[in-house]
Write a protein that holds these residues in place. Sequence first.
Motif, PDB file in Angstrom:
ATOM      1  N   THR A 131      27.717  37.586  30.745  1.00  0.00           N
ATOM      2  CA  THR A 131      26.888  38.422  31.653  1.00  0.00           C
ATOM      3  C   THR A 131      27.858  39.265  32.619  1.00  0.00           C
ATOM      4  OG1 THR A 131      25.290  36.791  31.494  1.00  0.00           O
ATOM      5  CG2 THR A 131      25.183  38.569  33.128  1.00  0.00           C
ATOM      6  N   GLU A 132      27.738  40.751  32.231  1.00  0.00           N
ATOM      7  CA  GLU A 132      28.432  41.605  32.838  1.00  0.00           C
ATOM      8  C   GLU A 132      27.880  42.053  34.447  1.00  0.00           C
ATOM      9  OE1 GLU A 132      27.994  42.376  29.502  1.00  0.00           O
ATOM     10  OE2 GLU A 132      29.780  41.414  29.053  1.00  0.00           O
ATOM     11  N   LEU A 133      28.667  42.076  35.365  1.00  0.00           N
ATOM     12  CA  LEU A 133      28.191  42.485  36.633  1.00  0.00           C
ATOM     13  C   LEU A 133      28.799  43.679  36.960  1.00  0.00           C
ATOM     14  CD1 LEU A 133      27.080  42.350  39.543  1.00  0.00           C
ATOM     15  CD2 LEU A 133      29.102  41.085  40.271  1.00  0.00           C
ATOM     16  N   GLY A 134      28.135  45.043  36.867  1.00  0.00           N
ATOM     17  CA  GLY A 134      28.856  46.342  37.171  1.00  0.00           C
ATOM     18  C   GLY A 134      29.292  46.298  38.531  1.00  0.00           C
ATOM     19  N   VAL A 135      30.672  46.772  38.832  1.00  0.00           N
ATOM     20  CA  VAL A 135      31.262  47.080  39.969  1.00  0.00           C
ATOM     21  C   VAL A 135      31.759  48.228  40.155  1.00  0.00           C
ATOM     22  CG1 VAL A 135      33.023  46.177  41.682  1.00  0.00           C
ATOM     23  CG2 VAL A 135      31.619  44.567  40.191  1.00  0.00           C
TER      24      VAL A 135
END
Length: 330
Positions: A131-135
Amino acid sequence: MVAMPVACALLATGCASKSGQGDDALQIVANPVAATAAVSPAPAVAPAGTVLASAGVTALAADPASGVLAVAVDQPPSVLLYRLADPAAAPVRVSVTGPVEELSFGSGQVLASIPSRGQVAAVPLSGGQATELGVPGQPADAVAAGTDTLVAVRDRKSVDVYSGGALVRSITGGLYSADEVVHSGDQTVVLDRLRTAVFKVDVQGGTIGEGLRAGDGATNAVADSYGRVLVTDTRAGALLAFSMDPLLLRQMYPVPGGIYAIAYDARRSLAWVTLTGSNQVVGFDVRGGEPVEKFRFPTVRQPNSVAVDEGTGRVYVGSATGEGIQVIQP
């Protein structure tokens, strides 16, 4: 070699600073450049232990609680999940969107920082899809801190606090870059490679606090069992120990050979550091007033990453040039 106990007041190069880049007691040169790992020569001797075939390793992390060794590789960009109980068994491969710079365990998953994609990937320990967390920016490092995730964002010079996937606050002030965040207990420190300095972070208050020079070219850091953060000074060739509360430089121990990566075995009070200039890994007992060398082993070429399984004491070294994952039982 002996350690040099030092306190902030004794450092001629300056101690705390909250100022901007134009008035900085910590700055060494006009245009600072982050230190990098020394280029390794061809190994003169065979690596100790066993070597598992692998593409170029960019990061390692071990978690004895879950029994997982996480290995980030560059071709193709992936996180490999090995079983610590049987590292020779085939790993589970989880694809990620780009090269991983740092790995850490927290909240039942592996956090993989991907600066080039502006993401922190959360990799399930059992495998499956990340799961990608956009930063926004370049997330160089991410660690779990209770229910929060702390992200060092290099280009925005900030420590971002996320909760439930949402940004709670961005903490800035006085940093040139935010490259690695160390969280232990209720203390948090961020490593700034451009300033070659460490800074306290008040996560709840949302401020960057006092900073101290960390040698001539700090590259990596880890917390130990004694309320300290251990830092590798790659340019000057030294292992540094800072107390975290208060933030003070307590030890400066010379380690020639291109010191770079670091991992800590809390059960044995051993700090393991790699020497990329000589293809070695060294284990130091850090319980006393100065580090004491206990182990030294030849490694695979370009040992840019290291991890340790506190359960068995087994050490893992990753070759950045694709020469494998080394497994050493001291």
